[in-house]
Design a protein around this motif. Sequence first.
Motif, PDB file in Angstrom:
ATOM      1  N   ARG A 269       0.871  -1.178   0.000  1.00 54.37           N
ATOM      2  CA  ARG A 269       0.000   0.000   0.000  1.00 54.37           C
ATOM      3  C   ARG A 269       0.901   1.219   0.000  1.00 54.37           C
ATOM      4  NH1 ARG A 269      -5.368   0.958   2.139  1.00 54.37           N
ATOM      5  NH2 ARG A 269      -5.976   2.786   0.952  1.00 54.37           N
ATOM      6  N   ARG A 270       0.640   2.162  -0.859  1.00 52.40           N
ATOM      7  CA  ARG A 270       1.487   3.353  -0.958  1.00 52.40           C
ATOM      8  C   ARG A 270       0.870   4.504  -0.171  1.00 52.40           C
ATOM      9  NH1 ARG A 270       3.834   6.414  -6.262  1.00 52.40           N
ATOM     10  NH2 ARG A 270       3.468   8.480  -5.426  1.00 52.40           N
ATOM     11  N   VAL A 271       1.714   5.149   0.617  1.00 55.17           N
ATOM     12  CA  VAL A 271       1.295   6.311   1.389  1.00 55.17           C
ATOM     13  C   VAL A 271       2.246   7.452   1.059  1.00 55.17           C
ATOM     14  CG1 VAL A 271       0.909   7.266   3.687  1.00 55.17           C
ATOM     15  CG2 VAL A 271       0.526   4.829   3.284  1.00 55.17           C
ATOM     16  N   ASP A 272       1.712   8.518   0.494  1.00 58.86           N
ATOM     17  CA  ASP A 272       2.499   9.731   0.253  1.00 58.86           C
ATOM     18  C   ASP A 272       2.366  10.615   1.488  1.00 58.86           C
ATOM     19  OD1 ASP A 272       3.046  10.330  -3.080  1.00 58.86           O
ATOM     20  OD2 ASP A 272       1.920   8.580  -2.432  1.00 58.86           O
ATOM     21  N   VAL A 273       3.497  10.990   2.055  1.00 60.00           N
ATOM     22  CA  VAL A 273       3.522  11.771   3.285  1.00 60.00           C
ATOM     23  C   VAL A 273       4.080  13.157   2.954  1.00 60.00           C
ATOM     24  CG1 VAL A 273       4.356  11.845   5.658  1.00 60.00           C
ATOM     25  CG2 VAL A 273       3.981   9.630   4.555  1.00 60.00           C
ATOM     26  N   VAL A 274       3.220  14.165   3.016  1.00 57.88           N
ATOM     27  CA  VAL A 274       3.611  15.539   2.691  1.00 57.88           C
ATOM     28  C   VAL A 274       3.931  16.258   4.000  1.00 57.88           C
ATOM     29  CG1 VAL A 274       2.926  17.693   1.574  1.00 57.88           C
ATOM     30  CG2 VAL A 274       2.078  15.488   0.686  1.00 57.88           C
ATOM     31  N   ILE A 275       5.208  16.658   4.145  1.00 60.48           N
ATOM     32  CA  ILE A 275       5.666  17.227   5.405  1.00 60.48           C
ATOM     33  C   ILE A 275       6.656  18.362   5.188  1.00 60.48           C
ATOM     34  CG2 ILE A 275       5.378  15.193   6.889  1.00 60.48           C
ATOM     35  CD1 ILE A 275       8.317  14.487   6.264  1.00 60.48           C
ATOM     36  N   ASP A 276       6.818  19.160   6.228  1.00 58.93           N
ATOM     37  CA  ASP A 276       7.946  20.072   6.346  1.00 58.93           C
ATOM     38  C   ASP A 276       8.541  19.816   7.730  1.00 58.93           C
ATOM     39  OD1 ASP A 276       9.877  21.952   5.875  1.00 58.93           O
ATOM     40  OD2 ASP A 276       8.529  23.674   5.890  1.00 58.93           O
ATOM     41  N   PHE A 277       9.847  19.804   7.806  1.00 56.17           N
ATOM     42  CA  PHE A 277      10.528  19.374   9.029  1.00 56.17           C
ATOM     43  C   PHE A 277      10.464  20.366  10.182  1.00 56.17           C
ATOM     44  CE2 PHE A 277      12.638  16.979   5.602  1.00 56.17           C
ATOM     45  CZ  PHE A 277      12.231  15.721   5.998  1.00 56.17           C
ATOM     46  N   VAL A 278       9.900  21.551   9.958  1.00 54.78           N
ATOM     47  CA  VAL A 278       9.760  22.509  11.044  1.00 54.78           C
ATOM     48  C   VAL A 278       8.319  22.591  11.535  1.00 54.78           C
ATOM     49  CG1 VAL A 278      11.757  23.899  10.365  1.00 54.78           C
ATOM     50  CG2 VAL A 278       9.483  24.462   9.454  1.00 54.78           C
ATOM     51  N   HIS A 279       7.496  21.611  11.145  1.00 58.40           N
ATOM     52  CA  HIS A 279       6.076  21.725  11.502  1.00 58.40           C
ATOM     53  C   HIS A 279       5.381  20.405  11.815  1.00 58.40           C
ATOM     54  CE1 HIS A 279       2.027  23.323  11.551  1.00 58.40           C
ATOM     55  NE2 HIS A 279       1.681  22.446  10.646  1.00 58.40           N
ATOM     56  N   CYS A 280       5.638  19.343  11.146  1.00 56.89           N
ATOM     57  CA  CYS A 280       4.759  18.166  11.088  1.00 56.89           C
ATOM     58  C   CYS A 280       5.216  16.982  11.937  1.00 56.89           C
ATOM     59  CB  CYS A 280       4.625  17.727   9.635  1.00 56.89           C
ATOM     60  SG  CYS A 280       4.161  19.039   8.498  1.00 56.89           S
TER      61      CYS A 280
ATOM     62  N   VAL B 131       0.030  16.038   5.622  1.00 55.73           N
ATOM     63  CA  VAL B 131      -0.994  15.427   4.786  1.00 55.73           C
ATOM     64  C   VAL B 131      -0.519  14.028   4.422  1.00 55.73           C
ATOM     65  CG1 VAL B 131      -2.259  15.562   2.607  1.00 55.73           C
ATOM     66  CG2 VAL B 131      -1.684  17.658   3.832  1.00 55.73           C
ATOM     67  N   PHE B 132      -1.431  13.075   4.522  1.00 55.42           N
ATOM     68  CA  PHE B 132      -1.127  11.700   4.169  1.00 55.42           C
ATOM     69  C   PHE B 132      -2.104  11.278   3.088  1.00 55.42           C
ATOM     70  CE2 PHE B 132       0.031  12.594   8.458  1.00 55.42           C
ATOM     71  CZ  PHE B 132       1.363  12.231   8.475  1.00 55.42           C
ATOM     72  N   LEU B 133      -1.559  10.964   1.929  1.00 51.87           N
ATOM     73  CA  LEU B 133      -2.376  10.567   0.789  1.00 51.87           C
ATOM     74  C   LEU B 133      -2.214   9.065   0.600  1.00 51.87           C
ATOM     75  CD1 LEU B 133      -0.989  13.388  -1.502  1.00 51.87           C
ATOM     76  CD2 LEU B 133      -3.224  13.407  -0.407  1.00 51.87           C
ATOM     77  N   LEU B 134      -3.265   8.329   0.870  1.00 52.22           N
ATOM     78  CA  LEU B 134      -3.208   6.885   0.699  1.00 52.22           C
ATOM     79  C   LEU B 134      -3.732   6.551  -0.681  1.00 52.22           C
ATOM     80  CD1 LEU B 134      -3.737   7.418   3.922  1.00 52.22           C
ATOM     81  CD2 LEU B 134      -3.682   4.939   3.896  1.00 52.22           C
ATOM     82  N   ALA B 135      -2.904   5.874  -1.471  1.00 55.81           N
ATOM     83  CA  ALA B 135      -3.298   5.515  -2.835  1.00 55.81           C
ATOM     84  C   ALA B 135      -4.597   4.728  -2.793  1.00 55.81           C
ATOM     85  CB  ALA B 135      -2.193   4.703  -3.493  1.00 55.81           C
ATOM     86  N   GLY B 136      -5.584   5.219  -3.518  1.00 57.52           N
ATOM     87  CA  GLY B 136      -6.875   4.548  -3.557  1.00 57.52           C
ATOM     88  C   GLY B 136      -7.662   4.690  -2.276  1.00 57.52           C
ATOM     89  N   GLY B 137      -7.230   5.567  -1.381  1.00 59.44           N
ATOM     90  CA  GLY B 137      -7.910   5.717  -0.099  1.00 59.44           C
ATOM     91  C   GLY B 137      -8.088   7.170   0.264  1.00 59.44           C
ATOM     92  N   PRO B 138      -8.326   7.427   1.542  1.00 58.54           N
ATOM     93  CA  PRO B 138      -8.612   8.785   1.993  1.00 58.54           C
ATOM     94  C   PRO B 138      -7.371   9.673   2.058  1.00 58.54           C
ATOM     95  CG  PRO B 138      -8.498   7.326   3.872  1.00 58.54           C
ATOM     96  CD  PRO B 138      -8.362   6.460   2.640  1.00 58.54           C
ATOM     97  N   VAL B 139      -7.642  10.969   2.149  1.00 53.64           N
ATOM     98  CA  VAL B 139      -6.611  11.968   2.425  1.00 53.64           C
ATOM     99  C   VAL B 139      -6.774  12.350   3.890  1.00 53.64           C
ATOM    100  CG1 VAL B 139      -5.815  14.310   1.951  1.00 53.64           C
ATOM    101  CG2 VAL B 139      -6.625  12.865   0.075  1.00 53.64           C
ATOM    102  N   LEU B 140      -5.715  12.187   4.659  1.00 47.14           N
ATOM    103  CA  LEU B 140      -5.750  12.564   6.065  1.00 47.14           C
ATOM    104  C   LEU B 140      -4.870  13.785   6.247  1.00 47.14           C
ATOM    105  CD1 LEU B 140      -5.206   9.021   7.637  1.00 47.14           C
ATOM    106  CD2 LEU B 140      -7.381  10.173   7.220  1.00 47.14           C
ATOM    107  N   SER B 141      -5.350  14.764   7.006  1.00 47.15           N
ATOM    108  CA  SER B 141      -4.549  15.958   7.241  1.00 47.15           C
ATOM    109  C   SER B 141      -4.909  16.550   8.597  1.00 47.15           C
ATOM    110  CB  SER B 141      -4.766  16.994   6.139  1.00 47.15           C
ATOM    111  OG  SER B 141      -6.083  17.498   6.198  1.00 47.15           O
ATOM    112  N   GLY B 142      -4.128  17.559   8.979  1.00 45.10           N
ATOM    113  CA  GLY B 142      -4.399  18.254  10.234  1.00 45.10           C
ATOM    114  C   GLY B 142      -4.022  17.411  11.433  1.00 45.10           C
ATOM    115  N   GLU B 143      -4.934  17.269  12.365  1.00 50.53           N
ATOM    116  CA  GLU B 143      -4.695  16.508  13.601  1.00 50.53           C
ATOM    117  C   GLU B 143      -4.780  15.010  13.284  1.00 50.53           C
ATOM    118  OE1 GLU B 143      -3.674  15.808  17.451  1.00 50.53           O
ATOM    119  OE2 GLU B 143      -3.784  17.776  16.522  1.00 50.53           O
ATOM    120  N   ILE B 144      -3.672  14.446  12.868  1.00 52.00           N
ATOM    121  CA  ILE B 144      -3.607  13.040  12.471  1.00 52.00           C
ATOM    122  C   ILE B 144      -3.584  12.160  13.712  1.00 52.00           C
ATOM    123  CG2 ILE B 144      -2.191  11.315  11.268  1.00 52.00           C
ATOM    124  CD1 ILE B 144      -3.342  13.419   9.404  1.00 52.00           C
ATOM    125  N   ARG B 145      -4.384  11.105  13.679  1.00 54.25           N
ATOM    126  CA  ARG B 145      -4.353  10.115  14.767  1.00 54.25           C
ATOM    127  C   ARG B 145      -3.828   8.800  14.208  1.00 54.25           C
ATOM    128  NH1 ARG B 145      -9.519   9.217  17.798  1.00 54.25           N
ATOM    129  NH2 ARG B 145     -10.012   8.263  15.823  1.00 54.25           N
TER     130      ARG B 145
END
Length: 197
Positions: free
Chosen positions: A5-16, A173-187
């Motif tokens: 399963r592919r997960v794209d993780v969009v981050i900046d190292f001073v925030h996420c 932001v976490f983009l799951l291929a073929g799945g939901p986009v999770l962002s903000g307060e990630i659990r």
Amino acid sequence: MHRPRRVDVVIDFVHCYLGFIRCLRAVRRHREDGGAVETVLRPLQLRPQASPVGEPLVEVWARERGAAVAARLAADTSFGADDGLEHDFRRAVFTNTFDAHRLAAQASVQGKGEEMAERLFRAYFVDGLNIADTPVLARLAAETGVVTTSGGAEALQAELARIRALKLPAPPVFLLAGGPVLSGEIREEDVLAALVE
């Protein structure tokens, strides 16, 4: 064998930091349970104009939010505590993250992207290191076993532009291929649930 399963993780190292760690823990739990996950780090610079020289984060907060707010934020020890994270906002050096993203991209090619990203976050939030400083990045690469090269700036600029053009919600932001986009307060539970869908 199943494709990972592919997960794209969009981050900046001073925030996420907190969101990244929660995602990483979910990914590791999924792997321990026999699941296959490929994480792909995607760079985002929240402040591309920040100086690589760096300045204390508390001074940036004081300038932008006022001294009282900066003092309150700097004294807050609750950030990430429930997740076992340490941090020291008083030591954090706010800086440009371009070269840190370039290092993370090189680490990813070598199969060490997750480890390098985790180390960059700790360097910023815990160790108070300037993650734009060339000797600091060289030391972090050596600690993580990443072989660095001088190239990759043009490819990173193109990827940063591509990510900005997507107009994603606030990171992480976490983009799951073929799945939901999770962002903000990630659990962690939400990421794990998305991985097993």
